[in-house]
Scaffold this motif. Structure first.
Motif, PDB file in Angstrom:
ATOM      1  N   ALA A 135       0.847  -1.200   0.000  1.00  0.00           N
ATOM      2  CA  ALA A 135       0.000   0.000   0.000  1.00  0.00           C
ATOM      3  C   ALA A 135       0.879   1.245   0.000  1.00  0.00           C
ATOM      4  N   PRO A 136       0.836   2.057  -1.062  1.00  0.00           N
ATOM      5  CA  PRO A 136      -0.038   1.926  -2.236  1.00  0.00           C
ATOM      6  C   PRO A 136       0.449   0.832  -3.177  1.00  0.00           C
ATOM      7  N   SER A 137      -0.169   0.763  -4.359  1.00  0.00           N
ATOM      8  CA  SER A 137       0.204  -0.289  -5.306  1.00  0.00           C
ATOM      9  C   SER A 137       1.646  -0.133  -5.749  1.00  0.00           C
ATOM     10  N   GLY A 143       0.349   4.857 -15.633  1.00  0.00           N
ATOM     11  CA  GLY A 143       0.875   5.881 -14.740  1.00  0.00           C
ATOM     12  C   GLY A 143       0.083   6.095 -13.469  1.00  0.00           C
ATOM     13  N   VAL A 144      -1.020   5.408 -13.335  1.00  0.00           N
ATOM     14  CA  VAL A 144      -1.887   5.610 -12.163  1.00  0.00           C
ATOM     15  C   VAL A 144      -1.551   4.595 -11.073  1.00  0.00           C
ATOM     16  N   ARG A 145      -1.288   5.114  -9.891  1.00  0.00           N
ATOM     17  CA  ARG A 145      -1.015   4.262  -8.737  1.00  0.00           C
ATOM     18  C   ARG A 145      -2.318   4.033  -7.986  1.00  0.00           C
ATOM     19  N   PHE A 146      -2.549   2.808  -7.562  1.00  0.00           N
ATOM     20  CA  PHE A 146      -3.779   2.466  -6.859  1.00  0.00           C
ATOM     21  C   PHE A 146      -3.554   2.468  -5.346  1.00  0.00           C
ATOM     22  N   GLU A 147      -4.654   2.326  -4.620  1.00  0.00           N
ATOM     23  CA  GLU A 147      -4.585   2.393  -3.156  1.00  0.00           C
ATOM     24  C   GLU A 147      -3.762   1.253  -2.573  1.00  0.00           C
ATOM     25  N   ALA A 148      -3.855   0.102  -3.190  1.00  0.00           N
ATOM     26  CA  ALA A 148      -3.140  -1.069  -2.678  1.00  0.00           C
ATOM     27  C   ALA A 148      -2.988  -2.079  -3.808  1.00  0.00           C
ATOM     28  N   GLU A 149      -2.169  -3.072  -3.556  1.00  0.00           N
ATOM     29  CA  GLU A 149      -1.968  -4.151  -4.522  1.00  0.00           C
ATOM     30  C   GLU A 149      -1.754  -5.437  -3.747  1.00  0.00           C
ATOM     31  N   PHE A 150      -2.447  -6.473  -4.169  1.00  0.00           N
ATOM     32  CA  PHE A 150      -2.312  -7.788  -3.535  1.00  0.00           C
ATOM     33  C   PHE A 150      -1.507  -8.702  -4.439  1.00  0.00           C
ATOM     34  N   HIS A 151      -0.607  -9.450  -3.847  1.00  0.00           N
ATOM     35  CA  HIS A 151       0.221 -10.393  -4.609  1.00  0.00           C
ATOM     36  C   HIS A 151      -0.072 -11.815  -4.170  1.00  0.00           C
ATOM     37  N   ALA A 169      -8.870  -0.450  -5.442  1.00  0.00           N
ATOM     38  CA  ALA A 169      -9.350   0.933  -5.427  1.00  0.00           C
ATOM     39  C   ALA A 169     -10.318   1.095  -4.257  1.00  0.00           C
ATOM     40  N   VAL A 170     -10.519   2.346  -3.842  1.00  0.00           N
ATOM     41  CA  VAL A 170     -11.448   2.593  -2.745  1.00  0.00           C
ATOM     42  C   VAL A 170     -12.869   2.551  -3.284  1.00  0.00           C
ATOM     43  N   GLY A 171     -13.753   1.930  -2.515  1.00  0.00           N
ATOM     44  CA  GLY A 171     -15.152   1.801  -2.933  1.00  0.00           C
ATOM     45  C   GLY A 171     -15.972   1.298  -1.760  1.00  0.00           C
ATOM     46  N   ALA A 172     -16.917   0.439  -2.071  1.00  0.00           N
ATOM     47  CA  ALA A 172     -17.750  -0.131  -1.018  1.00  0.00           C
ATOM     48  C   ALA A 172     -16.946  -1.147  -0.211  1.00  0.00           C
ATOM     49  N   VAL A 235     -10.013  -4.608  -7.670  1.00  0.00           N
ATOM     50  CA  VAL A 235     -11.095  -4.894  -6.730  1.00  0.00           C
ATOM     51  C   VAL A 235     -11.340  -3.627  -5.925  1.00  0.00           C
ATOM     52  N   GLU A 236     -12.535  -3.526  -5.377  1.00  0.00           N
ATOM     53  CA  GLU A 236     -12.854  -2.387  -4.515  1.00  0.00           C
ATOM     54  C   GLU A 236     -12.836  -2.844  -3.070  1.00  0.00           C
ATOM     55  N   LEU A 237     -12.194  -2.033  -2.233  1.00  0.00           N
ATOM     56  CA  LEU A 237     -12.242  -2.249  -0.789  1.00  0.00           C
ATOM     57  C   LEU A 237     -12.747  -0.966  -0.139  1.00  0.00           C
ATOM     58  N   GLY A 238     -13.375  -1.102   1.010  1.00  0.00           N
ATOM     59  CA  GLY A 238     -13.857   0.068   1.721  1.00  0.00           C
ATOM     60  C   GLY A 238     -12.701   0.910   2.229  1.00  0.00           C
ATOM     61  N   ALA A 239     -12.973   2.196   2.440  1.00  0.00           N
ATOM     62  CA  ALA A 239     -11.941   3.104   2.931  1.00  0.00           C
ATOM     63  C   ALA A 239     -11.360   2.614   4.254  1.00  0.00           C
ATOM     64  N   GLY A 240     -12.226   2.057   5.090  1.00  0.00           N
ATOM     65  CA  GLY A 240     -11.753   1.553   6.368  1.00  0.00           C
ATOM     66  C   GLY A 240     -10.843   0.345   6.216  1.00  0.00           C
ATOM     67  N   GLN A 241     -11.181  -0.509   5.254  1.00  0.00           N
ATOM     68  CA  GLN A 241     -10.330  -1.682   5.010  1.00  0.00           C
ATOM     69  C   GLN A 241      -8.949  -1.263   4.513  1.00  0.00           C
ATOM     70  N   LEU A 242      -8.929  -0.286   3.607  1.00  0.00           N
ATOM     71  CA  LEU A 242      -7.641   0.188   3.096  1.00  0.00           C
ATOM     72  C   LEU A 242      -6.843   0.883   4.194  1.00  0.00           C
ATOM     73  N   ALA A 243      -7.546   1.612   5.066  1.00  0.00           N
ATOM     74  CA  ALA A 243      -6.855   2.279   6.169  1.00  0.00           C
ATOM     75  C   ALA A 243      -6.236   1.257   7.115  1.00  0.00           C
TER      76      ALA A 243
END
Ligand SMILES: [Zn+2]
Length: 269
Positions: A135-137, A143-151, A169-172, A235-243
């Motif tokens: 986190a981040p990706s 050129g766009v960096r995402f909120e996180a990346e899973f490997h 990305a941030v979402g629901a 995939v979308e994760l909630g803002a709280g999950q990303l935090a």
């Protein structure tokens, strides 16, 4: 959807990866020694981090084992966008719900499955070893960096490694990912966490369209010969999950590396 675009490319190798997987987990801090496969090398782990004197620009000089980090010519992550390459090779998942277990290696949180999982790439089978996050990706998309990346790290019987990368990305709030994100804080405190039943197939986006290229581990020793499959659909994760992820390991992302003429294959499927 895109059609497959063709460019010249070197072989989509999977090098002999014997020992690479052990190296991936070889940076585990001693306190987490009960978790995961043991390193196959006798070398003591060397300290490294994501900033300062032990940050990515210095990894290659921190240890003789880390030379690829500075001298390698097929490093990961990279920026992907346009595609090229030879015949696209399809990816198939062989995942099912499984009880999961989580540990923290000091650089990220890892999830393992207690029953066999895996993928096939062009008919070649790779067994799932562990999943972790950045986190981040690390990879960027046009050129766009995402909120996180899973490997999702996989290994074939011949030792070759294949890593499926999923951008976030941030979402629901994402219920499928909750067993993992809920367990991250406890794992970060040094506990081995029982993640309960993880619906592994539900962790993936609906589309398996992806970019394929030959790269490396994104952490020391930055070993090359890793087959990368970066899914195009985040995939979308909630803002709280990303935090929650950032609270455990913020900024654990290597900068993008030079492509150096490598080909990136767009695989639509
Ligand atoms: Zn990673």
């Amino acid at each position: 959807m895109r059609s497959a675009r063709i460019m010249t490319r070197k072989s989509l190798l999977v090098g002999s990866g014997l020992g690479l997987l052990a190296l991936i987990t070889g940076c585990s801090k001693p306190a987490a020694g009960a978790a995961g496969p043991s390193p196959s090398t006798s070398a003591a782990p060397h300290a490294w981090s994501y900033d300062g004197a032990e940050g990515p620009e210095h990894w290659g000089a921190l240890s003789s084992d880390f030379g690829s980090c500075s001298s390698g010519t097929a490093q990961s992550p990279i920026d992907v966008g346009g595609g090229s390459g030879l015949t696209p090779v399809p990816l198939a998942l062989a995942y099912a719900a499984s009880v999961g277990e989580m540990t923290d290696n000091g650089h990220t949180t890892e999830l393992r499955a207690l029953t066999a999982q895996g993928i096939t790439v062009g008919g070649k089978q790779y067994a799932f070893k562990q999943m972790h996050f950045h986190a981040p990706s690390e990879h960027t998309l046009d050129g766009v960096r995402f909120e996180a990346e899973f490997h999702f790290v996989h290994q074939a019987d011949d030792g070759g490694l294949a890593v499926v990368g999923i951008l976030a990305a941030v979402g629901a709030a994402n219920a499928a990912w909750a067993p993992f994100t809920d367990g991250v804080p406890a794992a970060a405190s040094g506990q081995k966490v029982a993640a309960g039943v993880v619906d592994f197939p539900a962790l993936f986006p609906a589309s398996l369209d992806h970019f394929a290229y030959d790269g490396s581990l994104t952490t020391p020793p930055c070993s090359e010969g890793v087959r990368w499959l970066l899914l195009e659909t985040p995939v979308e994760l909630g803002a709280g999950q990303l935090a929650t992820l950032r609270a455990a390991h913020a900024g654990n992302s290597r900068p993008v590396q030079l492509l150096n003429g490598r080909d990136v294959v767009v695989v639509d499927q």
